[in-house]
Design an enzyme around this catalytic site. Structure first.
Site, PDB file in Angstrom:
ATOM      1  N   HIS A  72      55.302  90.637 -38.302  1.00  0.00           N
ATOM      2  CA  HIS A  72      55.428  91.548 -39.448  1.00  0.00           C
ATOM      3  C   HIS A  72      55.650  90.742 -40.724  1.00  0.00           C
ATOM      4  O   HIS A  72      56.563  89.926 -40.785  1.00  0.00           O
ATOM      5  CB  HIS A  72      56.615  92.495 -39.251  1.00  0.00           C
ATOM      6  CG  HIS A  72      56.352  93.582 -38.269  1.00  0.00           C
ATOM      7  ND1 HIS A  72      57.267  94.571 -37.988  1.00  0.00           N
ATOM      8  CD2 HIS A  72      55.264  93.860 -37.508  1.00  0.00           C
ATOM      9  CE1 HIS A  72      56.743  95.403 -37.092  1.00  0.00           C
ATOM     10  NE2 HIS A  72      55.547  94.982 -36.775  1.00  0.00           N
ATOM     11  N   TYR A 201      62.163 101.945 -42.654  1.00  0.00           N
ATOM     12  CA  TYR A 201      63.548 102.415 -42.737  1.00  0.00           C
ATOM     13  C   TYR A 201      63.573 103.585 -43.712  1.00  0.00           C
ATOM     14  O   TYR A 201      63.159 103.429 -44.863  1.00  0.00           O
ATOM     15  CB  TYR A 201      64.469 101.310 -43.269  1.00  0.00           C
ATOM     16  CG  TYR A 201      64.660 100.149 -42.309  1.00  0.00           C
ATOM     17  CD1 TYR A 201      63.764  99.090 -42.275  1.00  0.00           C
ATOM     18  CD2 TYR A 201      65.748 100.121 -41.443  1.00  0.00           C
ATOM     19  CE1 TYR A 201      63.940  98.035 -41.404  1.00  0.00           C
ATOM     20  CE2 TYR A 201      65.935  99.058 -40.560  1.00  0.00           C
ATOM     21  CZ  TYR A 201      65.026  98.028 -40.541  1.00  0.00           C
ATOM     22  OH  TYR A 201      65.208  96.990 -39.663  1.00  0.00           O
ATOM     23  N   PRO A 293      72.906  98.530 -35.872  1.00  0.00           N
ATOM     24  CA  PRO A 293      71.543  98.008 -35.683  1.00  0.00           C
ATOM     25  C   PRO A 293      70.664  98.021 -36.941  1.00  0.00           C
ATOM     26  O   PRO A 293      69.604  97.387 -36.933  1.00  0.00           O
ATOM     27  CB  PRO A 293      70.952  98.927 -34.605  1.00  0.00           C
ATOM     28  CG  PRO A 293      71.820 100.127 -34.574  1.00  0.00           C
ATOM     29  CD  PRO A 293      73.170  99.716 -35.041  1.00  0.00           C
ATOM     30  N   LYS A 297      70.088  92.714 -36.560  1.00  0.00           N
ATOM     31  CA  LYS A 297      70.716  91.393 -36.515  1.00  0.00           C
ATOM     32  C   LYS A 297      71.406  91.051 -35.185  1.00  0.00           C
ATOM     33  O   LYS A 297      71.694  89.882 -34.918  1.00  0.00           O
ATOM     34  CB  LYS A 297      71.761  91.276 -37.642  1.00  0.00           C
ATOM     35  CG  LYS A 297      71.153  91.193 -39.022  1.00  0.00           C
ATOM     36  CD  LYS A 297      70.488  89.841 -39.255  1.00  0.00           C
ATOM     37  CE  LYS A 297      69.474  89.879 -40.348  1.00  0.00           C
ATOM     38  NZ  LYS A 297      68.104  89.592 -39.944  1.00  0.00           N
ATOM     39  N   TYR A 385      66.760  89.711 -44.215  1.00  0.00           N
ATOM     40  CA  TYR A 385      66.017  90.347 -43.127  1.00  0.00           C
ATOM     41  C   TYR A 385      65.359  89.318 -42.222  1.00  0.00           C
ATOM     42  O   TYR A 385      65.399  89.449 -40.986  1.00  0.00           O
ATOM     43  CB  TYR A 385      64.965  91.310 -43.694  1.00  0.00           C
ATOM     44  CG  TYR A 385      64.409  92.231 -42.649  1.00  0.00           C
ATOM     45  CD1 TYR A 385      65.207  93.223 -42.081  1.00  0.00           C
ATOM     46  CD2 TYR A 385      63.097  92.110 -42.193  1.00  0.00           C
ATOM     47  CE1 TYR A 385      64.721  94.060 -41.106  1.00  0.00           C
ATOM     48  CE2 TYR A 385      62.600  92.951 -41.217  1.00  0.00           C
ATOM     49  CZ  TYR A 385      63.412  93.923 -40.680  1.00  0.00           C
ATOM     50  OH  TYR A 385      62.927  94.755 -39.703  1.00  0.00           O
TER      51      TYR A 385
HETATM   52  P1  RFL Z   1      74.641  91.862 -23.734  1.00  0.00           P
HETATM   53  O1  RFL Z   1      73.182  92.127 -23.894  1.00  0.00           O
HETATM   54  O2  RFL Z   1      75.546  93.026 -23.795  1.00  0.00           O
HETATM   55  O3  RFL Z   1      74.804  91.123 -22.338  1.00  0.00           O
HETATM   56  C1  RFL Z   1      76.070  90.893 -21.766  1.00  0.00           C
HETATM   57  C2  RFL Z   1      75.910  90.768 -20.267  1.00  0.00           C
HETATM   58  O4  RFL Z   1      77.181  90.515 -19.685  1.00  0.00           O
HETATM   59  C3  RFL Z   1      77.357  91.337 -18.543  1.00  0.00           C
HETATM   60  N1  RFL Z   1      78.792  91.540 -18.293  1.00  0.00           N
HETATM   61  C4  RFL Z   1      79.496  90.890 -17.345  1.00  0.00           C
HETATM   62  N2  RFL Z   1      79.141  89.951 -16.465  1.00  0.00           N
HETATM   63  C5  RFL Z   1      80.108  89.500 -15.631  1.00  0.00           C
HETATM   64  N3  RFL Z   1      81.399  89.927 -15.656  1.00  0.00           N
HETATM   65  C6  RFL Z   1      81.790  90.863 -16.531  1.00  0.00           C
HETATM   66  N4  RFL Z   1      83.049  91.289 -16.565  1.00  0.00           N
HETATM   67  C7  RFL Z   1      80.818  91.378 -17.442  1.00  0.00           C
HETATM   68  N5  RFL Z   1      80.860  92.287 -18.434  1.00  0.00           N
HETATM   69  C8  RFL Z   1      79.631  92.373 -18.934  1.00  0.00           C
HETATM   70  C9  RFL Z   1      76.610  92.611 -18.886  1.00  0.00           C
HETATM   71  O5  RFL Z   1      76.267  93.341 -17.722  1.00  0.00           O
HETATM   72  C10 RFL Z   1      75.410  92.068 -19.644  1.00  0.00           C
HETATM   73  O6  RFL Z   1      74.321  91.812 -18.794  1.00  0.00           O
HETATM   74  O7  RFL Z   1      75.161  90.807 -24.792  1.00  0.00           O
HETATM   75  P2  RFL Z   1      74.435  89.513 -25.417  1.00  0.00           P
HETATM   76  O8  RFL Z   1      73.762  88.717 -24.358  1.00  0.00           O
HETATM   77  O9  RFL Z   1      75.406  88.890 -26.308  1.00  0.00           O
HETATM   78  O10 RFL Z   1      73.207  90.113 -26.277  1.00  0.00           O
HETATM   79  C11 RFL Z   1      73.450  90.840 -27.425  1.00  0.00           C
HETATM   80  C12 RFL Z   1      72.369  91.909 -27.616  1.00  0.00           C
HETATM   81  O11 RFL Z   1      72.159  92.594 -26.410  1.00  0.00           O
HETATM   82  C13 RFL Z   1      72.806  92.896 -28.698  1.00  0.00           C
HETATM   83  O12 RFL Z   1      73.286  92.207 -29.855  1.00  0.00           O
HETATM   84  C14 RFL Z   1      71.719  93.818 -29.171  1.00  0.00           C
HETATM   85  O13 RFL Z   1      71.043  94.480 -28.142  1.00  0.00           O
HETATM   86  C15 RFL Z   1      72.409  94.838 -30.076  1.00  0.00           C
HETATM   87  N6  RFL Z   1      71.623  96.005 -30.216  1.00  0.00           N
HETATM   88  C16 RFL Z   1      70.571  95.944 -31.054  1.00  0.00           C
HETATM   89  N7  RFL Z   1      70.346  94.799 -31.757  1.00  0.00           N
HETATM   90  C17 RFL Z   1      69.305  94.700 -32.578  1.00  0.00           C
HETATM   91  O14 RFL Z   1      69.113  93.642 -33.174  1.00  0.00           O
HETATM   92  N8  RFL Z   1      68.454  95.788 -32.730  1.00  0.00           N
HETATM   93  C18 RFL Z   1      68.634  96.970 -32.020  1.00  0.00           C
HETATM   94  O15 RFL Z   1      67.864  97.890 -32.152  1.00  0.00           O
HETATM   95  C19 RFL Z   1      69.728  97.079 -31.163  1.00  0.00           C
HETATM   96  N9  RFL Z   1      69.964  98.208 -30.451  1.00  0.00           N
HETATM   97  C20 RFL Z   1      71.904  97.170 -29.478  1.00  0.00           C
HETATM   98  C21 RFL Z   1      71.046  98.262 -29.606  1.00  0.00           C
HETATM   99  C22 RFL Z   1      73.025  97.254 -28.626  1.00  0.00           C
HETATM  100  C23 RFL Z   1      73.320  98.407 -27.900  1.00  0.00           C
HETATM  101  N10 RFL Z   1      74.514  98.431 -27.093  1.00  0.00           N
HETATM  102  C24 RFL Z   1      75.309  97.247 -26.942  1.00  0.00           C
HETATM  103  C25 RFL Z   1      75.076  99.545 -26.496  1.00  0.00           C
HETATM  104  C26 RFL Z   1      71.294  99.423 -28.867  1.00  0.00           C
HETATM  105  C27 RFL Z   1      72.415  99.498 -28.012  1.00  0.00           C
HETATM  106  C28 RFL Z   1      72.583 100.779 -27.249  1.00  0.00           C
HETATM  107  C1  PHB Z   2      64.090  98.463 -32.731  1.00  0.00           C
HETATM  108  O1  PHB Z   2      62.883  98.202 -32.645  1.00  0.00           O
HETATM  109  O2  PHB Z   2      64.709  98.929 -31.771  1.00  0.00           O
HETATM  110  C2  PHB Z   2      64.787  98.222 -34.022  1.00  0.00           C
HETATM  111  C3  PHB Z   2      64.110  97.682 -35.092  1.00  0.00           C
HETATM  112  C4  PHB Z   2      64.752  97.456 -36.288  1.00  0.00           C
HETATM  113  C5  PHB Z   2      66.091  97.770 -36.405  1.00  0.00           C
HETATM  114  C6  PHB Z   2      66.783  98.296 -35.319  1.00  0.00           C
HETATM  115  C7  PHB Z   2      66.115  98.532 -34.123  1.00  0.00           C
HETATM  116  O3  PHB Z   2      66.741  97.548 -37.565  1.00  0.00           O
END
Ligand code: RFL
Ligand code: PHB
Length: 390
Positions: A72, A201, A293, A297, A385
């Protein structure tokens, strides 16, 4: 079992750290609470900064994102019923972001880990961390009816917001937190994205909306919703109707709808725990900080933490220097707080808050109007961004 680095959590942080360490010849074991399929089933982030794509390449898993990720060059802001592009590429001297799902990135890292024959313990129960104040830390867990122990030099807490690592040191950390009075309802559907070359957005009087994608045939859309809303209250039809109402007429008319294949509500939160190092235990990714989100980041911050941490371990094991380990927390937190600020600011600008009455709405629209017409303001948005330099 004995290893150099015991990694807690097989999310993006843990898997990427494991891969970078492996490339540098540093032994590591990952201990994960869930099954691999469960980890892969979580639909989360979708936008990768260049720094994150480069790190995947450095760790030897950059081929598929390069082939299948969609680059993008811009983003689009919708407000007061019109859409305005921001030329992110032009404003940052050629930087871009890549649309590639967190599930795909996770799968690439899991496949590489398996191919390299590296140890990952899935379905590890009651994981606990010990003796990280001394020189011989240990990780204990239960599996298959027995208790197991890993002896290591360092522990990396990559176990997300609800993990055991931060909980273990809760008396030694300072927490900074902001909760937002709304959530995001997300829908995944196998329909072509309405805006395949730029994330949209949207600010509207009905609330925030976002148009994103996972591929040329899979879309990800979000609308702001009340925190106590239930997914069951949102039929697909209701979701598509609400999304259309929050966009400009041209985009609304172009949206291709279809049955949802995933639908979930996520709360929004800003959170930082300081510091990120406790003796021989290091926190990385969501274990240490959460961003709303807006701005995409979360995953990218996890990747930059892991870059700093893997470099610090490499320096320790190969060059016998603890300098990078000693500065890990400070280096990460400087970048973390800037991403926290950006995500908080963009969240405030784009969402409807309980007190966003007429005046607040006009203030948001005035700031957005300034943003899209001022090169200085657009550049500030674009720089953040695409991701600040490491
Ligand atoms: P994760 O992905 O949460 O992975 C952590 C792992 O640790 C495991 N775990 C354990 N393992 C052993 N013993 C324990 N006691 C444990 N407790 C937990 C879990 O099962 C898991 O597999 O963290 P990590 O690796 O730091 O990665 C971070 C990213 O996943 C996170 O920053 C993003 O996904 C945040 N996030 C989003 N970020 C974006 O940039 N764009 C998004 O659109 C976006 N949507 C989201 C999101 C996070 C969400 N969460 C946390 C609920 C949407 C959701 C719903
Ligand atoms: C997504 O693709 O899930 C997404 C993209 C941009 C954002 C948050 C989530 O700022």
């Amino acid at each position: 079992m004995r290893t150099q680095v015991a990694i807690i959590g097989a999310g993006p942080s843990g898997l990427l750290l494991g891969q970078l360490l492996h490339k540098a010849g540093i032994a590591n074991v990952i201990v994960e609470r869930q099954t691999g399929d469960y980890v892969l089933g979580r639909i989360r982030a979708g936008i990768l900064e260049q720094v994150t794509v480069d790190l995947l390449a450095e760790s030897g898993v950059g081929d598929r994102v390069k082939r299948e990720g969609v680059v993008h060059h811009s983003i689009e802001l919708v407000f007061a019923g019109s859409r305005h592009p921001i030329d992110v590429h032009g404003l940052t001297g050629g930087k871009v972001v890549t649309a590639y799902g967190q599930t795909e990135l996770t799968k690439d890292l899991m496949d590489a880990r398996q191919a390299a024959g590296l140890a990952t313990v899935y379905e590890a129960a009651n994981v606990s961390l010990h003796d990280f104040d001394g020189t011989r830390p240990r990780v204990r867990y239960e599996k298959d009816g027995g208790t197991h122990e890993i002896e290591c030099d360092f522990i990396a807490g990559c176990d997300g917001f609800h993990g055991v690592s931060r909980a273990t040191v809760k008396d030694a950390i300072t927490e900074f937190e902001r909760e937002y009075p709304f959530g995001w309802l997300g829908v995944l559907a196998d329909v072509p994205p309405v805006s395949p070359h730029a994330i949209v957005y949207g600010n509207s009087e009905r609330g925030f909306s976002l148009c994103s994608m996972r591929s040329m045939t899979r879309s990800r859309y979000y609308v702001q919703c009340p925190l106590d809303d239930k997914v069951e209250a949102w039929s697909d039809q209701r979701f598509w109707d609400e999304l259309r109402r929050r966009l400009d007429p041209e985009l609304a008319a172009r949206i291709v709808t279809g049955p949802s294949i995933e639908k979930s509500i996520a709360p929004l939160r800003s959170f930082v725990a300081e510091p990120m190092r406790f003796g021989r235990l290091f926190l990385a990714g969501d274990a240490s900080h959460i961003v709303p989100p807006t701005g995409a980041k979360g995953l990218n911050l996890a990747a930059s933490d892991v870059k700093y941490l893997s470099s610090a371990f490499v320096e320790y094991f190969q060059e016998k220097s603890a300098a990078a380990i000693d500065s890990y927390s400070e280096r990460c937190l400087r970048r973390v707080w800037k991403a926290e600020r950006f995500s908080w600011w963009l969240t405030g600008l784009m969402h409807r808050f309980p007190d966003t009455q007429g005046f607040g709405q006009r203030m948001q629209e005035a700031e957005l109007d300034y943003l899209v017409h001022s090169r200085a303001a657009s550049t500030a948005l674009a720089e953040n961004y695409v991701g600040l330099p490491l």
